[in-house]
Each structure stands twice: as C-alpha cells, then as structure tokens.
Motif scaffolding. Structure first.
Motif, mmCIF file in Angstrom:
data_model
loop_
_atom_site.group_PDB
_atom_site.id
_atom_site.type_symbol
_atom_site.label_atom_id
_atom_site.label_comp_id
_atom_site.label_asym_id
_atom_site.label_seq_id
_atom_site.Cartn_x
_atom_site.Cartn_y
_atom_site.Cartn_z
ATOM 1 N N VAL A 64 -4.213 -1.258 -9.812
ATOM 2 C CA VAL A 64 -4.065 -2.479 -10.614
ATOM 3 C C VAL A 64 -2.610 -2.497 -9.894
ATOM 4 O O VAL A 64 -1.916 -1.922 -9.944
ATOM 5 C CB VAL A 64 -3.988 -2.989 -11.903
ATOM 6 C CG1 VAL A 64 -3.532 -4.558 -12.099
ATOM 7 C CG2 VAL A 64 -5.176 -3.274 -12.766
ATOM 8 N N LEU A 65 -2.372 -3.274 -8.687
ATOM 9 C CA LEU A 65 -1.167 -3.555 -8.301
ATOM 10 C C LEU A 65 -0.639 -4.570 -8.346
ATOM 11 O O LEU A 65 -1.629 -6.270 -8.667
ATOM 12 C CB LEU A 65 -1.464 -3.759 -5.994
ATOM 13 C CG LEU A 65 -2.447 -2.544 -6.618
ATOM 14 C CD1 LEU A 65 -2.802 -2.472 -4.880
ATOM 15 C CD2 LEU A 65 -1.983 -1.424 -6.139
ATOM 16 N N ILE A 66 0.784 -4.614 -8.352
ATOM 17 C CA ILE A 66 1.727 -6.432 -8.554
ATOM 18 C C ILE A 66 2.938 -5.624 -7.652
ATOM 19 O O ILE A 66 3.291 -4.710 -7.120
ATOM 20 C CB ILE A 66 1.990 -5.902 -10.128
ATOM 21 C CG1 ILE A 66 1.259 -5.805 -10.767
ATOM 22 C CG2 ILE A 66 3.124 -7.681 -9.979
ATOM 23 C CD1 ILE A 66 2.385 -6.478 -11.949
ATOM 24 N N GLY A 67 2.831 -7.327 -6.433
ATOM 25 C CA GLY A 67 3.959 -6.642 -5.640
ATOM 26 C C GLY A 67 4.738 -8.540 -6.292
ATOM 27 O O GLY A 67 4.708 -8.880 -6.698
ATOM 28 N N LYS A 68 6.337 -8.163 -5.761
ATOM 29 C CA LYS A 68 7.098 -9.154 -5.612
ATOM 30 C C LYS A 68 7.952 -9.361 -4.523
ATOM 31 O O LYS A 68 8.097 -8.710 -3.469
ATOM 32 C CB LYS A 68 8.024 -8.890 -6.916
ATOM 33 C CG LYS A 68 9.011 -10.059 -6.930
ATOM 34 C CD LYS A 68 9.572 -9.647 -8.327
ATOM 35 C CE LYS A 68 10.891 -10.894 -8.280
ATOM 36 N NZ LYS A 68 11.604 -10.417 -9.365
#
Length: 68
Positions: A64-68
């Motif tokens: 699961v990837l999260i970017g900002k």
C-alpha cells in the motif's frame, strides 16, 4: 465462496466510467469515502454492474503506497 482477502468493504456503485479495455468503477463506502477500482470491461459485463448496485470491495495487496 471462501476467499483469502480480509479487507472487505460494503458500498454502492456511484459511477462506472467505461474504457477501451478497462472500466473505472467508483464505490461509495459511506462517510463521503469513495473507492475506485479499475477492472476489465469484460468483468463489468460479466458481473452486470450498474450504478446503484450494492457491492463488496475486496482488497488484497502486498503493498500500500501513500504519496504527498
């Protein structure tokens, strides 16, 4: 049917956007949250999906990837 996916969210199809090969299915899971699934047009047809249908979103992912 038994499945190994433990992340199961109930919701209602908010929209289906057809594509050449894959369709984008948006599922409203409540509280203003929408989950989008890109599935084949064949799967959309086989499941006879329509806006307003009650469905279960199954999530099985190794990352699961999260970017900002």
């Amino acid at each position: 049917m038994k499945i190994s996916a433990r992340n199961q969210l109930s919701g209602r199809i908010a929209s289906i956007q057809p594509g050449a090969v894959n369709g984008s299915v948006k599922v409203d899971i409540g509280n203003g949250m929408i989950i989008t699934a890109n599935i084949t047009e064949e799967a959309v047809s086989d499941l006879a999906l329509s806006e307003g249908d009650q469905v279960t979103v199954l999530i099985k992912a190794s990352d699961v990837l999260i970017g900002k």
